[in-house]
Design a protein around this motif. Structure first.
Motif, short mmCIF file in Angstrom:
data_model
loop_
_atom_site.label_atom_id
_atom_site.label_comp_id
_atom_site.label_asym_id
_atom_site.label_seq_id
_atom_site.Cartn_x
_atom_site.Cartn_y
_atom_site.Cartn_z
N LEU B 607 0.85 -1.20 0.00
CA LEU B 607 0.00 0.00 0.00
C LEU B 607 0.88 1.24 0.00
CD1 LEU B 607 -2.95 1.20 0.46
CD2 LEU B 607 -2.27 1.32 2.88
N ARG B 608 0.56 2.16 -0.91
CA ARG B 608 1.30 3.43 -0.90
C ARG B 608 0.30 4.57 -0.77
NH1 ARG B 608 3.39 3.50 -6.33
NH2 ARG B 608 1.77 1.92 -6.61
N VAL B 609 0.74 5.59 -0.10
CA VAL B 609 -0.09 6.78 0.02
C VAL B 609 0.74 7.95 -0.54
CG1 VAL B 609 -1.30 8.33 1.60
CG2 VAL B 609 -1.20 5.87 2.08
N PRO B 619 2.88 -2.73 16.02
CA PRO B 619 3.11 -4.08 16.56
C PRO B 619 2.11 -5.09 16.03
CG PRO B 619 2.37 -2.55 18.28
CD PRO B 619 2.71 -1.73 17.08
N GLY B 620 0.91 -4.65 15.72
CA GLY B 620 -0.10 -5.59 15.24
C GLY B 620 0.03 -5.91 13.75
N GLY B 621 1.03 -5.32 13.09
CA GLY B 621 1.22 -5.58 11.65
C GLY B 621 0.30 -4.69 10.82
N ALA B 658 -12.38 4.08 -0.79
CA ALA B 658 -11.89 3.30 0.37
C ALA B 658 -12.39 3.96 1.65
CB ALA B 658 -10.37 3.25 0.36
N VAL B 659 -12.51 3.13 2.71
CA VAL B 659 -12.83 3.65 4.03
C VAL B 659 -11.68 3.21 4.94
CG1 VAL B 659 -14.42 3.44 5.99
CG2 VAL B 659 -15.32 3.51 3.65
N VAL B 660 -11.17 4.11 5.77
CA VAL B 660 -10.02 3.74 6.62
C VAL B 660 -10.43 3.73 8.09
CG1 VAL B 660 -8.34 4.67 4.99
CG2 VAL B 660 -9.21 6.12 6.84
N SER B 661 -9.63 2.96 8.89
CA SER B 661 -9.91 2.91 10.33
C SER B 661 -9.43 4.19 10.99
CB SER B 661 -9.22 1.70 10.95
OG SER B 661 -7.83 1.90 10.97
N GLU B 662 -9.98 4.46 12.15
CA GLU B 662 -9.59 5.68 12.89
C GLU B 662 -8.10 5.71 13.15
OE1 GLU B 662 -12.70 5.46 16.13
OE2 GLU B 662 -12.46 7.63 15.99
N THR B 663 -7.53 4.55 13.55
CA THR B 663 -6.10 4.50 13.83
C THR B 663 -5.30 4.89 12.58
OG1 THR B 663 -6.42 2.79 15.48
CG2 THR B 663 -4.22 3.00 14.54
N MET B 664 -5.73 4.33 11.45
CA MET B 664 -5.01 4.64 10.21
C MET B 664 -5.13 6.12 9.88
SD MET B 664 -5.04 2.61 6.67
CE MET B 664 -4.34 3.25 5.16
N ALA B 665 -6.35 6.68 10.00
CA ALA B 665 -6.56 8.10 9.70
C ALA B 665 -5.67 8.96 10.58
CB ALA B 665 -8.03 8.45 9.92
N ARG B 666 -5.58 8.58 11.86
CA ARG B 666 -4.80 9.37 12.82
C ARG B 666 -3.31 9.29 12.53
NH1 ARG B 666 -3.06 7.26 17.46
NH2 ARG B 666 -4.57 5.55 17.31
N LEU B 667 -2.82 8.08 12.17
CA LEU B 667 -1.38 7.91 12.03
C LEU B 667 -0.85 8.32 10.66
CD1 LEU B 667 -0.86 4.53 13.93
CD2 LEU B 667 -0.37 6.85 14.71
N GLY B 701 -8.75 -10.35 15.13
CA GLY B 701 -8.41 -11.72 15.50
C GLY B 701 -8.83 -12.10 16.89
N GLY B 702 -9.26 -11.14 17.69
CA GLY B 702 -9.65 -11.53 19.03
C GLY B 702 -9.39 -10.45 20.04
N TYR B 703 -9.35 -10.91 21.32
CA TYR B 703 -9.25 -9.97 22.42
C TYR B 703 -7.90 -9.27 22.47
CZ TYR B 703 -13.36 -12.39 24.22
OH TYR B 703 -14.60 -12.93 24.39
N LEU B 704 -6.88 -9.99 22.03
CA LEU B 704 -5.54 -9.51 22.34
C LEU B 704 -4.83 -8.90 21.14
CD1 LEU B 704 -4.52 -12.45 24.65
CD2 LEU B 704 -5.64 -10.30 25.22
N ASP B 705 -5.59 -8.42 20.16
CA ASP B 705 -4.98 -7.76 19.02
C ASP B 705 -4.10 -6.61 19.48
OD1 ASP B 705 -6.26 -9.35 17.25
OD2 ASP B 705 -7.81 -7.89 16.69
N GLU B 706 -2.97 -6.48 18.84
CA GLU B 706 -2.20 -5.26 19.09
C GLU B 706 -2.61 -4.24 18.05
OE1 GLU B 706 1.85 -5.99 20.99
OE2 GLU B 706 1.62 -7.65 19.59
N GLU B 707 -2.21 -3.02 18.29
CA GLU B 707 -2.67 -1.92 17.44
C GLU B 707 -2.28 -2.16 15.96
OE1 GLU B 707 -0.80 1.93 18.04
OE2 GLU B 707 -2.79 2.82 18.17
N PHE B 708 -3.22 -1.95 15.08
CA PHE B 708 -2.94 -2.09 13.65
C PHE B 708 -3.82 -1.12 12.87
CE2 PHE B 708 -6.48 -4.85 14.51
CZ PHE B 708 -7.31 -4.71 13.42
N MET B 709 -3.47 -0.91 11.58
CA MET B 709 -4.28 -0.06 10.71
C MET B 709 -5.07 -0.94 9.76
SD MET B 709 -1.65 3.04 9.87
CE MET B 709 -0.36 2.07 9.13
#
Lengths: 111, 900
Positions: B607-609, B619-621, B658-667, B701-709
């Protein structure tokens, strides 16, 4: 006093059972004394031979013993008959009577 | 006749112990010679000469001494044995007597010990399987090792251990001359048959070396040959004994029958023995040869790539090879195999091979369940301790009541040792009765527990294992001894004259102190257990209340499997569309949506922006790509924060969006608005997908996902991508619709082989299992402990009141108000409990951090938990004190005074 008879092999136990069947707890010396006196010195048990016999009988459960203080103030071991001992006495007596009867039959043959 | 009179005193009864065997022989001879000498003196002998003559007549004492001593010793042994049996008999008789007189006492004790021992027996069944026993049918299991790889983490550089590796890593190790190796995969659900008749089984792939390496023998038929573990080899299968029985009625002619699994037709060639589960503890129904099966189902990419991590390895050490030597050679082979990647800086030179024990719980990848189970075993032991304390308390209370009887027995010549022994025998007999109850609890409760909390673990289904019987017996014996030792020692201290004179009252300060400290101890241990329970319950609650974005409690996740595995993407998508139209009409269904990446899947694409040099690495990939259908966000419950969602109008020929997640929009666009930005999806993409919306973050993937976009694309604009799953939002409990939806999905199209339908929450359950296990069992044990402690407190107080009847009567006669009397009892109970709470709280405060990494987002010193537990304990103790308190107020002065 005639020569004592000595004790026929295997009958010492019967003598002790009979003695103790008479009454109260008795220590070893008293048992020997009783046998000697009651038989008018006919039956004399060798002093040292009594004690192994007492042990054997106690082990079979015929006798019970306990330590006490005699009237002379000595510590002494007292023996009494158990119910097993009473039963053993009956059996030993029956055996003895068979023995006497068998000896008598031998005598009758000769006559 | 004076000499016939018995002794003037009995030495034995005077408490003088009997002489030793040697002494008794000497004493008796001594006595005889002395009597004989007396006689001789009477007959006129000189005293000295009389003594010499007496000794001569007795004969040589040495002649008799040896045999007499032996006989004496034998007799003593026998007597001791008889006396021992007497004690046992008396103890048992006393239990019988007590039961007849106070059935409540026996029931209470047996119930208490039964629950305590039962908790242990139940945990033992689990601990034995998870922690102590190797998986079944592994010959010489000490030599069998699970293979782990330790590498510095890609993200943090910390060394991490894992067992999942690639197929080429396995072939590297085949050159090892100190170990045999075999490859295998963990069991996963697979479909057998097709359409309405299809069923799911657990299948595992294994290399040909797997069965011979473990040393297992087939129950029927044979295992895989080398020629069956090659690409293009005949497709064959080995089934488990359980599956053989379940699906084939243990048909002896099962060999040669066909089994269609995941669309491939295989031939059954063997049946594994009962209870064989490979190196894991999870049940397996079908084993398939790893190479041809994988090639048939997924192609050969993962058989050659060092980037496809999908399988495990097990090794058997040759007899003369040490673990260290084997690890060293394996590491060398591993690094040699990955030399090219290391040189290209794509793999760490520091990687090394670790050989762990075949009991996985002892290895580096121990499951949280196993670690929780270890704790629970300790906890159940504490519960038993509390139970023992209770029983000790009850026995002591009873022995106080029986003090008079004990005193009389001692006065009549019973030895103290005998009284002590009898009390111990009583305690042990009661504990053995409790052990019987415990077996019932372990059998019934254990089965329930294992089904609910450890569904993935295979437990041999035998009624009573010898190990469980032995453990329970041992635990009962130990519990009896522990519970009995205090009361037994007390009965030894029984004071003859005091007991007789005092008529059963007497000084009992020491005893009541002992009983009070037991109560404090119980309260303290209950606090510790309840704090543990609270921490696990809070962990579980935290976990469950995590905002996963998706409304996990309202959703079903459905997946279709197709008859031809190389179905075209557009056809597959069309099948999903048709299926969803059908499901939409079912009553109880609110809405449906399809996705190219269902829950627990992941897809990352270059992915390129434009304008952003490099995307942040998290950390969550990621960033992860989700092709979705138009009403996706609405269905899964994701809120569109800004802009718009994916719409019906976003079709193939429309403008790409496309629609992006809040984390992705923020970062990615920290300074500007994401809306209107351009995403270039795919390494050689030239056309922008314009960001038209921002949506809240969602777990993937579940309860313990680490942060990802994450970013979402309309699936209609990605023609090469098929739908892979569907979400179904239900009006009520989604579990109620599983049946209907499954039936509909399995029969609507001849191209669909099988459909799996599962409430989304259930797919998450395995991730919560360790906490569920901890929360449930800690709570169960904690409440059990609390009940026992409450009973303990109650019995102490009620007994106390009974003891103080006279005092209470006098106070009442002197005009004490009822409230005062009540308060005096409540205060006494309260003091004990407060002491317990303080001690227990301090212990928990110190010990809880040991639990630390088993908890989830809860401090091990969570004040809320501590306060709640303290309050709970005080409330329960107030309840337990109430009845004794009321009894104190109802003491009739006249009756009380007359009672003595």
């Amino acid at each position: 006093m005639t020569n004592p008879l000595g004790v026929v092999q295997g009958t010492l136990e019967l003598l002790v059972l009979r003695t103790l069947a008479v009454a109260e707890p008795m220590h070893g010396f008293a048992v020997l004394d009783w046998i000697r006196e009651t038989t008018d010195d006919d039956l004399v048990v060798e002093d040292g031979a009594l004690y192994p016999a007492l042990r054997r009988m106690e082990k079979r459960g015929w006798l019970e013993s306990a330590w006490g203080i005699s009237e002379k103030g000595r510590r002494a071991r007292y023996y009494t008959l158990t119910s097993l001992g009473v039963r053993a006495l009956a059996e030993e007596e029956a055996r003895w009577e068979r023995y006497v009867a068998a000896v008598a039959k031998l005598g009758a043959q000769r006559g | 006749m004076s000499r016939l009179r018995g002794p003037t005193q009995w030495l034995d009864r005077l408490g003088l112990s009997r002489p030793k065997a040697e002494d008794s022989v000497a004493w008796e001879v001594e006595h005889h010679i002395a009597e004989l000498a007396d006689r001789l003196v009477d007959e006129g002998w000189e005293e000295d000469a009389a003594k010499r003559e007496a000794a001569r007549r007795f004969g040589d004492p040495a002649r008799y001494a040896v045999s007499m001593r032996r006989l004496e010793r034998e007799r003593e042994t026998m007597e001791r044995r008889i006396r021992g049996w007497d004690v046992v008999r008396e103890g048992v008789m006393s239990v019988v007597r007590t039961t007849r007189r106070y059935p409540g006492f026996t029931v209470g004790v047996v119930l208490t010990l039964g629950l305590g021992i039962g908790a242990n027996a139940t945990m033992y069944g689990i601990v034995d399987r998870l922690l102590l026993q190797p998986p079944e049918h592994i010959a010489n299991h000490e030599r069998v090792k699970l293979v782990y790889y330790e590498r510095p983490s890609f993200m943090t550089g910390e060394p991490t251990v894992g067992s999942t590796l690639t197929y080429p890593d396995f072939t590297d190790l085949e050159a090892h001359d100190g170990v045999e190796v075999a490859a295998y995969t963990w069991a996963r659900p697979s479909t057998v048959g097709r359409g309405q008749d299809a069923t799911q089984v657990q299948s595992a792939l294994v290399s040909a070396e797997f069965f011979p390496l473990l040393g297992v023998q087939p129950r029927v038929g044979r295992f895989f040959g080398e020629d069956e573990d090659e690409v293009g080899g005949p497709l064959v299968a080995v089934i488990s004994e359980e599956y053989w029985t379940r699906a084939f009625g243990a048909d002896p002619n099962v060999l040669g029958q066909a089994l269609e699994i995941e669309g491939s037709r295989t031939t059954i060639i063997g049946v594994a023995p009962r209870g064989f589960t490979g190196t894991n503890l999870a049940s397996v129904d079908v084993w398939l040869p790893i190479v041809p099966t994988h090639a048939a189902q997924r192609g050969d990419f993962c058989l050659t790539s060092r980037g496809c991590w999908w399988m495990q390895m097990v090794a058997r050490l040759h007899d003369d090879v040490s673990v260290e030597a084997a690890e060293a050679q394996a590491t060398a082979l591993h690094l040699a195999g990955r030399r090219e990647m290391i040189d290209a800086d794509r793999y760490s030179e520091e990687a090394r091979v670790v050989l762990g024990p075949v009991i996985a719980a002892d290895g580096p990848e121990a499951s949280d369940e196993a670690r929780v189970a270890r704790w629970l075993a300790a906890v159940s032991a504490i519960v038993l301790l509390i139970a023992c304390a209770n029983v000790a308390n009850l026995l002591m209370a009873r022995s106080l009541r029986q003090r008079r009887e004990t005193g009389v027995r001692l006065a009549l010549g019973a030895s103290r040792r005998r009284v002590v022994g009898q009390t111990m025998v009583e305690a042990v007999s009661l504990a053995l009765l409790g052990g019987v109850l415990a077996l019932v609890i372990a059998r019934w409760g254990g089965g329930l527990l294992r089904a609910a909390l450890l569904p993935g673990v295979y437990f041999p289904n035998e009624a009573w294992s010898v190990r469980l019987l032995a453990f329970t017996g041992g635990a009962a014996l130990l519990a009896g001894l522990v519970a009995g030792v205090g009361p037994a020692l007390q009965s030894r201290r029984a004071d003859v004259s005091g007991a007789l004179a005092g008529g059963g009252r007497g000084a009992s300060d020491a005893r009541s102190r002992a009983r009070s400290s037991l109560t404090v101890l119980q309260a303290a241990m209950s606090v510790v257990l309840l704090v543990g329970a609270g921490l696990f319950v809070r962990s579980l609650a935290e976990l469950r209340s995590l905002d996963l974005g998706l409304d996990v409690d309202d959703l079903l996740l459905a997946r279709l499997e197709f008859v031809d595995s190389d179905i075209e993407p557009d056809e597959q998508t069309a099948q999903y569309d048709e299926a969803l139209r059908l499901i939409d009409r079912l009553p109880g269904v609110r809405s449906t949506a399809a996705t190219g990446v269902p829950f627990m899947w992941a897809e990352a694409e270059g992915l390129r922006v434009p304008g952003v040099d490099s995307l942040p690495r998290l950390p969550g990939g990621g960033p992860y790509r989700f092709p979705v259908s138009p009403n996706y966000f609405e269905t899964v419950g994701l809120e569109v924060v800004r802009g718009r969602a994916v719409l019906e109008s976003d079709v193939a020929h429309a403008e790409k969006v496309a629609v992006v997640s809040e984390t992705m929009a923020r970062l990615v666009w920290p300074e500007s608005d994401a809306l209107g930005a351009c995403l270039l999806v795919g390494t050689d993409a030239e056309q922008c997908a314009t960001v038209v919306g921002v949506v809240e973050d969602a777990a993937r993937g579940g309860y313990l996902d680490e942060e990802f976009m994450a970013y979402y694309l309309p699936a209609a604009q990605m023609p090469t991508h098929a739908y892979e799953g569907a979400y179904i939002r239900t009006a009520g409990d989604p579990r109620e619709l599983v049946e209907d939806v499954s039936t509909a999905l399995r029969s609507f199209s001849p191209r669909v082989r099988f459909a799996t339908v599962q409430p989304l929450r259930e797919t998450l359950d395995p991730q919560a299992r360790a906490w569920t296990l901890g929360a449930m069992m800690f709570s169960l044990f904690g409440l059990l402990a609390l009940c026992l402690a409450a009973i303990g407190l109650y019995s102490v107080l009620i007994f106390d009141v009974a003891q103080r009847t006279r005092e209470l009567g006098i106070r009442s006669a002197l005009g004490a108000r009822k409230a005062e009397l009540l308060r005096s009892v409540l205060v006494r109970g309260g003091r004990l409990v407060v002491a317990g709470v303080l001690i227990g709280g301090a212990t928990a405060w110190l010990a809880a951090p040991l639990l630390g990494d088993l908890l989830f987002q809860v401090s091990p010193r969570d004040p809320w938990t501590l306060v709640t537990v303290a309050a709970l304990l005080l409330a329960v103790s107030a309840g337990a004190s109430l009845i004794p308190g009321l009894r104190a107020t109802s003491v009739d002065p006249l009756v009380a005074l007359r009672a003595e």
